[in-house]
Design a protein around this motif. Structure first.
Motif, PDB file in Angstrom:
ATOM      1  N   HIS A  26       0.832  -1.202   0.000  1.00  0.00           N
ATOM      2  CA  HIS A  26       0.000   0.000   0.000  1.00  0.00           C
ATOM      3  C   HIS A  26       0.864   1.249   0.000  1.00  0.00           C
ATOM      4  CE1 HIS A  26      -3.643   2.259   0.804  1.00  0.00           C
ATOM      5  NE2 HIS A  26      -2.962   2.950   1.715  1.00  0.00           N
ATOM      6  N   ILE A  27       2.020   1.164   0.645  1.00  0.00           N
ATOM      7  CA  ILE A  27       2.933   2.313   0.678  1.00  0.00           C
ATOM      8  C   ILE A  27       3.698   2.416  -0.638  1.00  0.00           C
ATOM      9  CG2 ILE A  27       4.930   3.312   1.880  1.00  0.00           C
ATOM     10  CD1 ILE A  27       3.950   1.735   4.377  1.00  0.00           C
ATOM     11  N   TRP A  28       4.146   1.258  -1.116  1.00  0.00           N
ATOM     12  CA  TRP A  28       4.986   1.286  -2.311  1.00  0.00           C
ATOM     13  C   TRP A  28       4.160   1.517  -3.593  1.00  0.00           C
ATOM     14  CZ3 TRP A  28       7.494  -3.832  -0.338  1.00  0.00           C
ATOM     15  CH2 TRP A  28       8.302  -3.533   0.785  1.00  0.00           C
ATOM     16  N   PHE A  29       3.078   0.782  -3.703  1.00  0.00           N
ATOM     17  CA  PHE A  29       2.260   0.940  -4.932  1.00  0.00           C
ATOM     18  C   PHE A  29       0.812   1.238  -4.556  1.00  0.00           C
ATOM     19  CE2 PHE A  29       5.255  -2.653  -5.319  1.00  0.00           C
ATOM     20  CZ  PHE A  29       6.197  -2.091  -6.167  1.00  0.00           C
ATOM     21  N   PRO A  30       0.587   2.442  -4.029  1.00  0.00           N
ATOM     22  CA  PRO A  30      -0.758   2.722  -3.500  1.00  0.00           C
ATOM     23  C   PRO A  30      -1.850   2.556  -4.552  1.00  0.00           C
ATOM     24  CG  PRO A  30       0.584   4.726  -3.593  1.00  0.00           C
ATOM     25  CD  PRO A  30       1.492   3.588  -3.907  1.00  0.00           C
ATOM     26  N   LEU A  31      -1.573   2.977  -5.750  1.00  0.00           N
ATOM     27  CA  LEU A  31      -2.621   2.944  -6.776  1.00  0.00           C
ATOM     28  C   LEU A  31      -2.990   1.510  -7.124  1.00  0.00           C
ATOM     29  CD1 LEU A  31      -1.679   5.866  -9.155  1.00  0.00           C
ATOM     30  CD2 LEU A  31      -3.698   5.622  -7.668  1.00  0.00           C
ATOM     31  N   LEU A  32      -1.939   0.735  -7.353  1.00  0.00           N
ATOM     32  CA  LEU A  32      -2.157  -0.655  -7.720  1.00  0.00           C
ATOM     33  C   LEU A  32      -2.873  -1.411  -6.596  1.00  0.00           C
ATOM     34  CD1 LEU A  32      -1.315  -2.414 -10.186  1.00  0.00           C
ATOM     35  CD2 LEU A  32       0.507  -3.311  -8.731  1.00  0.00           C
ATOM     36  N   TYR A  33      -2.380  -1.189  -5.371  1.00  0.00           N
ATOM     37  CA  TYR A  33      -2.902  -1.947  -4.238  1.00  0.00           C
ATOM     38  C   TYR A  33      -4.354  -1.575  -3.950  1.00  0.00           C
ATOM     39  CZ  TYR A  33      -2.683  -4.537   0.134  1.00  0.00           C
ATOM     40  OH  TYR A  33      -2.896  -5.443   1.137  1.00  0.00           O
ATOM     41  N   ASP A  34      -4.721  -0.330  -4.261  1.00  0.00           N
ATOM     42  CA  ASP A  34      -6.095   0.099  -3.996  1.00  0.00           C
ATOM     43  C   ASP A  34      -6.993  -0.011  -5.210  1.00  0.00           C
ATOM     44  OD1 ASP A  34      -6.172   0.438  -1.358  1.00  0.00           O
ATOM     45  OD2 ASP A  34      -5.656   2.586  -1.373  1.00  0.00           O
ATOM     46  N   SER A  35      -6.453  -0.558  -6.310  1.00  0.00           N
ATOM     47  CA  SER A  35      -7.284  -0.700  -7.514  1.00  0.00           C
ATOM     48  C   SER A  35      -8.431  -1.659  -7.216  1.00  0.00           C
ATOM     49  CB  SER A  35      -6.440  -1.241  -8.660  1.00  0.00           C
ATOM     50  OG  SER A  35      -6.084  -2.575  -8.381  1.00  0.00           O
ATOM     51  N   SER A  36      -9.456  -1.569  -8.048  1.00  0.00           N
ATOM     52  CA  SER A  36     -10.660  -2.345  -7.739  1.00  0.00           C
ATOM     53  C   SER A  36     -10.389  -3.841  -7.840  1.00  0.00           C
ATOM     54  CB  SER A  36     -11.800  -1.950  -8.684  1.00  0.00           C
ATOM     55  OG  SER A  36     -11.420  -2.235 -10.014  1.00  0.00           O
ATOM     56  N   VAL A  37      -9.523  -4.253  -8.768  1.00  0.00           N
ATOM     57  CA  VAL A  37      -9.199  -5.682  -8.889  1.00  0.00           C
ATOM     58  C   VAL A  37      -8.508  -6.161  -7.611  1.00  0.00           C
ATOM     59  CG1 VAL A  37      -7.868  -7.401 -10.168  1.00  0.00           C
ATOM     60  CG2 VAL A  37      -8.937  -5.491 -11.388  1.00  0.00           C
ATOM     61  N   SER A  38      -7.536  -5.384  -7.165  1.00  0.00           N
ATOM     62  CA  SER A  38      -6.816  -5.735  -5.945  1.00  0.00           C
ATOM     63  C   SER A  38      -7.770  -5.802  -4.762  1.00  0.00           C
ATOM     64  CB  SER A  38      -5.719  -4.695  -5.715  1.00  0.00           C
ATOM     65  OG  SER A  38      -5.312  -4.706  -4.378  1.00  0.00           O
ATOM     66  N   ARG A  39      -8.680  -4.835  -4.680  1.00  0.00           N
ATOM     67  CA  ARG A  39      -9.624  -4.812  -3.551  1.00  0.00           C
ATOM     68  C   ARG A  39     -10.537  -6.027  -3.592  1.00  0.00           C
ATOM     69  NH1 ARG A  39     -10.790   1.184  -3.081  1.00  0.00           N
ATOM     70  NH2 ARG A  39     -12.974   0.712  -3.421  1.00  0.00           N
ATOM     71  N   LEU A  40     -10.967  -6.353  -4.818  1.00  0.00           N
ATOM     72  CA  LEU A  40     -11.819  -7.533  -4.960  1.00  0.00           C
ATOM     73  C   LEU A  40     -11.074  -8.782  -4.507  1.00  0.00           C
ATOM     74  CD1 LEU A  40     -14.704  -8.079  -6.190  1.00  0.00           C
ATOM     75  CD2 LEU A  40     -13.476  -9.012  -8.157  1.00  0.00           C
ATOM     76  N   LEU A  41      -9.816  -8.870  -4.914  1.00  0.00           N
ATOM     77  CA  LEU A  41      -8.989 -10.012  -4.548  1.00  0.00           C
ATOM     78  C   LEU A  41      -8.878 -10.140  -3.036  1.00  0.00           C
ATOM     79  CD1 LEU A  41      -7.157 -12.226  -5.791  1.00  0.00           C
ATOM     80  CD2 LEU A  41      -5.253 -10.661  -5.439  1.00  0.00           C
ATOM     81  N   ARG A  42      -8.569  -8.988  -2.413  1.00  0.00           N
ATOM     82  CA  ARG A  42      -8.416  -9.017  -0.958  1.00  0.00           C
ATOM     83  C   ARG A  42      -9.728  -9.386  -0.281  1.00  0.00           C
ATOM     84  NH1 ARG A  42      -6.352  -3.627   0.839  1.00  0.00           N
ATOM     85  NH2 ARG A  42      -6.751  -2.868  -1.253  1.00  0.00           N
ATOM     86  N   HIS A  43     -10.789  -8.832  -0.843  1.00  0.00           N
ATOM     87  CA  HIS A  43     -12.114  -9.165  -0.320  1.00  0.00           C
ATOM     88  C   HIS A  43     -12.357 -10.679  -0.399  1.00  0.00           C
ATOM     89  CE1 HIS A  43     -16.350  -7.709   0.385  1.00  0.00           C
ATOM     90  NE2 HIS A  43     -16.483  -9.018   0.235  1.00  0.00           N
ATOM     91  N   ALA A  44     -11.993 -11.248  -1.545  1.00  0.00           N
ATOM     92  CA  ALA A  44     -12.220 -12.685  -1.754  1.00  0.00           C
ATOM     93  C   ALA A  44     -11.425 -13.511  -0.742  1.00  0.00           C
ATOM     94  CB  ALA A  44     -11.834 -13.078  -3.171  1.00  0.00           C
ATOM     95  N   VAL A  45     -10.169 -13.099  -0.528  1.00  0.00           N
ATOM     96  CA  VAL A  45      -9.325 -13.864   0.390  1.00  0.00           C
ATOM     97  C   VAL A  45      -9.891 -13.816   1.808  1.00  0.00           C
ATOM     98  CG1 VAL A  45      -7.032 -13.974   1.460  1.00  0.00           C
ATOM     99  CG2 VAL A  45      -7.256 -13.552  -0.985  1.00  0.00           C
ATOM    100  N   LYS A  46     -10.488 -12.675   2.155  1.00  0.00           N
ATOM    101  CA  LYS A  46     -11.039 -12.543   3.503  1.00  0.00           C
ATOM    102  C   LYS A  46     -12.378 -13.251   3.658  1.00  0.00           C
ATOM    103  CE  LYS A  46      -8.765  -8.228   4.508  1.00  0.00           C
ATOM    104  NZ  LYS A  46      -8.846  -6.801   4.143  1.00  0.00           N
ATOM    105  N   HIS A  47     -12.964 -13.630   2.540  1.00  0.00           N
ATOM    106  CA  HIS A  47     -14.287 -14.236   2.599  1.00  0.00           C
ATOM    107  C   HIS A  47     -14.197 -15.637   3.195  1.00  0.00           C
ATOM    108  CE1 HIS A  47     -18.263 -15.538   1.232  1.00  0.00           C
ATOM    109  NE2 HIS A  47     -18.537 -14.246   1.203  1.00  0.00           N
ATOM    110  N   LYS A  48     -15.301 -16.040   3.860  1.00  0.00           N
ATOM    111  CA  LYS A  48     -15.328 -17.376   4.462  1.00  0.00           C
ATOM    112  C   LYS A  48     -15.148 -18.465   3.423  1.00  0.00           C
ATOM    113  CE  LYS A  48     -17.869 -17.320   8.794  1.00  0.00           C
ATOM    114  NZ  LYS A  48     -19.158 -17.555   9.432  1.00  0.00           N
TER     115      LYS A  48
END
Lengths: 739, 739
Positions: B365-387
């Motif tokens: 998030h510090i190094w590549f804020p744009l990439l890390y906060d992109s919608s694909v990345s957010r979706l991915l993180r969301h998926a990983v956190k999902h049950k």
């Protein structure tokens, strides 16, 4: 007056229901009440148990039988049993309201069992008579009668405890299975490809399901070093795998099972006992409502007269001294009437065992006063009462033990045996001379009865043996066996002389009745497994006498077992060929050792494995653990729990009455009756009390019933809540459907 | 200022002694205190344990050796160990007053052990060098060092518990022996004259001492059906004798043993813990006496500044957030000083495990804020956190389990294994992408560490295996074994997904440290028995490789064992020929099954029987029962005991601070760090807290030390008495000799 009598009956029924924790919502009409009294009569209950016993014992005579009987014979007996159970059920239906009857699962259960048994008898009879094969499947249901009869309260409670603990046990069991499966998988990967062989030359750890089974057996420790040896011989490091497995699955998981079973058992039992206490209160409040009179002020009370009548109805054989003692505890302030709170205590008071005993002069003292009081006689009695007398006889018993160990065919030893018998007889006679015979043989004098019965039986046996020997010239082995056993049993008496042993033994005797409940539980489970086992495995293995001409005599009558450990170890009699050997086999499986060998004898492999694993889970993991849990709990209670409030107030009252123990007598044991010797025996401490110018003794010796013990177990937790119940404004207004 | 520093040291020592329940009456001079600090340094303690380990491990190299070493070599190493122990003892002597040193039996014990070992080394060396036979008898003393070093507190306590329970156990044991002797006598009389024979053709039950031994073995169930079969085959009724015997001696008496051991263990442990709590209070009062200042009114207080310094000295690595939390609990009314009562709580507060954790943004998030906060990345993180993510991987694990069970030499399966490895790697990478790496690999994230280590190790193993295979053309068996074990271990992770399993596992992990104490106990006992056993039985039985030319190859190298069950079952490796096989043999004896067979191999009959019966009594009846008792108690505590007052006030304080759990995050598990997933994991319940504008997390997860757990066990009983202690007017005047 008739109405009064009816009312008296009704209240008496309430009280005795409360006393014995019966929970039957009977009709309160006079006819129903008298029917109910009949229903609860001990003779009626005895009849039911006798017929259940007969019904269960039929397995001895049915195919595969110990003593074969024709099918019509066993069917006839079973029909008679079923008729008795039906009659008992009809009786019950007359006692309680119809709607209650049909709501009670117990009754439905019994009806279903009776109907299914009938159907089975008919099908089996007709199939057999037309030459077909048939299975007596309804026999599995028979032991369920024990659970479902009205008297099976304790047993039902035990089953409920198990059912309630089941979910928790299952979670641990699944985790345990998971760990076992992981280890099995690892074993398959580690050992499967190494071309190892077991002692029997079988490939070692190559089939996953076999590994799972072997490792399950290892948990029971039955194949302990064997299963490890091939791997250990191959490489010492592989021992680590088994050490880890045993540590985790045998030690930790089995302890966790015990912990979970124990914890849940305790929790649910507590809840059940709380319910019991509650319903007991309710019954007593209903009895109170019948007897209540307006007292001084607003309080409703029960007069002493009514109370006396009630106690007399509930317990006709109660002594006056005992009854007056109980009254004086209830009526603390001497107002000759008691309130609700004191009245409710009655069943608990009745459940405390108080032994009343007349203190009579010795009959010899009446018949030959001069002789009996002569200085020689007094000296003799003094000597018998002396501690040294006990010690001398302990020494005699020990010497006797050595003589028993020696060869009894040596004539010297045989004569010595007569000498010992004479010495023991002399002891009993001396004691009878010293103490009043009726006091000596009082109901609670366990050791006196034990000694006398053993000695008299040994004497009779020895004389019968002598007669047979002198007439026929040879000894009857059976009678000699009995005589020898009686001789050894005599030695048990030494235990009673050592105080530390007495406390342990007393605790064991206290929990005896509950061990009987477990006995019934085991009987039910064993019977079901025996019936199923007999249908599945009968005649697979045969026990052949030494003079048999069967070609497979050495392999239990089947070529399949030739050369197996089973046949080599002479295990052929461990089979399902009749109900007796089935029970013994199941006991061996409970003890666990060698069970994999025993089961390997069953030819149908998979069903045998499933049968035995299931048996192990039910009996060893669940029931034995509950048994251990109960013994643990009972010992803790005996070691730690304080006396209940009622017990203390009883003792206080005994002292308050100033009819106190004659301490001098108790200490010196001079003219005190025999049982004073045992005064320190009970864990609670006996109390010997002179009552009514030395005519009575009152003993106090704990609780009569199992429920009493259970309630005492959880008393500390219950007392507070119960007090809450009493303050509950709605409590006295509780109504039952049947009222 | 120097004096201040010294004073600070002194109080810090008091507090940390109280925290870790050290009971050393050290000198309070500044030199002694700094020596004492050095003495308690973890490195010093580690050195002692390493040298004890080396000393114990010498048994591997001494005759009879696993890896033989010359006598001068082992003697030299042992001398070095003894020098280290002596040095440690000298250090201790410098720390505490001389009179205390000589009064302490621990020190005397160590001195005696060192001296005897020296004497033994000299005698043994000189005898051996002149060609005589000699016995290294002092090796029996080595494990006693573990008990007597200052750090062996837990072990000493366990031994004290056993010693205290011994009288009660002995009474039950005597009664048990008495019952056994009676049954033996009866067996002699019933079966001795019937001319029965065992499977091996020996006369059955004719010698009294043999019967006693056989029946003792039956109690352990090791010879369960065998011992009964001859009598049972002769007459079915004789089974009754054995059923009765098993019921009384195996089931009832063994349960009574457990009950007695459990009860006494609990009682004495309670007393010990009470003493611990008392001495902890005393130490804290002495620390208070050093730091106290006059506060408002007559009360003496400790200022926040002093308190902070003290906590910093005691626990240098404590975070500011954690320290401030503890202060705010102690200083309830925000007066910036605390009284005696609050001060005394400090060690308990320090013993509660609070995990502080910085809540940092993800480095990506510090190094590549744009990439890390992109919608694909957010979706991915969301998926990983999902049950569902967890469930999918549980499914993958299960499929993997089936694949592991299949033959790994099939190329398809081998490829699938690489696929699974890749999937697991992907999982870890995805999680690292979603959660902050330092949070993911925090100290308490057991399962994350577990997963990562297993996967990385499996990966390394698989690659190494591949390299070896491609270069040499064949597979290394050792490396393959490790790879296979790692594969199976991966499956354990499923357990963590099931909540019910987690609670059980957590309880087991909690009692882990105490199981280690039992491990030491077992080590001490095993070591002593192994040393004695090696001297008595070494080389009586030999394990010979298959290519051996020994004429008695099939009977373990001795003609005496020809045809015995021992030789037939390939038990030859179960011998006392070196320390490793001795330990494994002792473990087999602990598991009990077949122990009579194992012992029958020892040629000297009577000494072997005594040795093994004694081992059974010590290890199985006493130590295993204490182990079971501890697991029972620990489970009850986990199931029933409420949180301690301190725990509750800590949680309350966390909430009071209004740095409360972000419930939304916890429930939705959206942007919450990984460990929120495990939020319900602990039995006590974790608390995740945003602290200081979301920079910190505080976790709360129960007690750190075994003593903490023990104190919690008996808290309900202790708290009242402790309050009494505090009111005791003499309490603050307690003086130690060393003050």
């Amino acid at each position: 007056s008739q109405e009064c009598a009816d009312q008296g009956d009704l209240t008496a029924v309430y009280v005795s229901d409360a006393q014995f924790n019966r929970n039957i919502f009977f009709d309160t009409s006079p006819q129903a009440v008298s029917l109910y009294l009949l229903y609860n009569h001990w003779a009626m209950q005895m009849i039911v148990y006798v017929f259940i016993f007969v019904d269960l014992a039929l397995a001895l005579f049915e195919d595969p039988a110990v003593i074969p009987m024709p099918i019509w014979g066993t069917s006839l007996v079973e029909m008679i049993c079923l008729i008795v159970f039906t009659a008992r059920l009809f009786h019950y239906a007359k006692v309680i309201p119809r709607i209650r009857f049909w709501k009670d699962p117990k009754n439905i259960c019994i009806i279903v069992i009776i109907l299914l048994s009938l159907i089975d008898i008919i099908i089996y009879g007709s199939l057999k008579s037309t030459g077909y094969n048939a299975v007596r499947w309804s026999r599995v249901l028979r032991p369920l009668l024990l659970v479902n009869v009205t008297e099976g309260r304790q047993l039902r409670r035990a089953f409920r405890s198990i059912r309630n603990a089941l979910p928790q046990i299952l979670y641990v069991f699944f985790l345990f299975m998971f760990s076992m499966l992981l280890f099995s998988l690892m074993a398959l990967k580690l050992f499967g490809k190494r071309n190892l062989f077991t002692v029997d030359g079988e490939p070692y750890f190559t089939n996953f399901l076999d590994i799972v089974f072997d490792l399950y057996v290892l948990v029971t420790t039955a194949n302990s070093p064997d299963v490890m040896m091939p791997a250990y011989n191959y490489n010492s490091f592989f021992a680590l795998f088994f050490i880890l497995y045993i540590l985790i699955n045998t030690y930790i998981f089995m302890s966790v099972f015990l912990a979970v079973v124990y914890n849940n058992y305790k929790k649910h039992l507590k809840e059940e006992v709380r319910q019991l206490v509650k319903s007991k209160r309710q019954k007593m409040l209903r009895a109170f409502a019948v007897l209540q009179q307006p007292g001084s002020g607003e309080e409703l009370v029960v007069s002493q007269e009514n109370w006396n009548q009630l106690v007399h109805l509930v317990q006709p054989d109660i002594s006056n001294a005992h009854r007056e003692l109980l009254w004086s505890i209830s009526d603390d302030c001497n107002k000759s009437h008691i309130g609700k709170l004191a009245f409710v205590q009655l069943p608990d008071l009745l459940n405390i065992q108080v032994i009343t005993m007349k203190s009579r002069p010795h009959p010899l003292h009446i018949w030959f006063p001069l002789l009996y009081d002569s200085s020689v006689s007094r000296l003799l009695r003094h000597a018998v009462k002396h501690k040294a007398f006990v010690y001398i006889y302990d020494l005699i018993i020990l010497v006797n033990a050595i003589f028993i160990g020696l060869d009894e065919e040596n004539p010297l030893i045989a004569y010595a045996e007569w000498a010992f018998l004479a010495l023991y007889l002399l002891e009993i006679l001396l004691k009878l001379y010293t103490w009043e015979p009726r006091a000596f043989f009082a109901k609670h004098q366990f050791w006196n009865w034990f000694d006398s019965v053993i000695i008299v039986a040994a004497l009779v046996g020895a004389i019968v043996n002598l007669c047979i020997k002198s007439s026929d010239g040879y000894t009857s082995r059976q009678i000699l066996d009995i005589v020898l056993i009686l001789r050894v049993l005599r030695l048990i008496r030494v235990v009673d002389s050592i105080k530390r042993f007495r406390t342990i033994i007393n605790t064991l005797i206290k929990i005896g009745p509950t061990i009987l409940t477990f006995g019934q539980l085991i009987l039910v489970v064993y019977y079901i497994f025996a019936m199923v086992g007999m249908e599945l495995f009968k005649e697979k293995v045969k026990y052949l006498e030494a003079d048999s001409t069967d070609p497979y005599k050495d392999s239990c009558g089947t070529p399949l077992l030739r050369g197996t450990t089973f046949a080599k170890n002479n295990y052929c009699k461990n089979n399902f060929n009749n109900v007796v050997s089935s029970f013994i086999l199941l006991l061996e499986l409970t003890v666990v050792n060698q069970w994999h060998d025993i089961l390997s004898a069953s030819v149908s492999h998979v069903s045998a494995r499933l049968f035995f694993v299931f048996f192990h889970i039910v009996v060893v993991i669940i029931i034995i653990n509950i048994f251990v849990a109960f013994i643990l709990e009972a010992f803790f209670v005996e070691y730690t729990v304080e006396k209940s409030d009622l017990q203390t107030s009883l003792e206080k009252k005994i002292e308050e009455l100033e009819l106190s123990v004659d301490k001098y007598l108790l200490q010196k044991q001079l003219s005190c009756p025999f049982f004073c010797l045992r005064a320190q025996q009970s864990v609670h401490g006996f109390k010997a009390v002179w009552l009514y110018n030395n005519l009575f003794h009152l003993f106090f010796s704990g609780y009569k019933t199992v429920d009493g013990l259970l309630q005492r177990m959880f008393e500390a937790d219950l007392s507070l809540e119960d007090a809450d119940d009493m303050d509950d404004p709605n409590f006295s207004n509780i109504t039952f459907d049947s009222v």
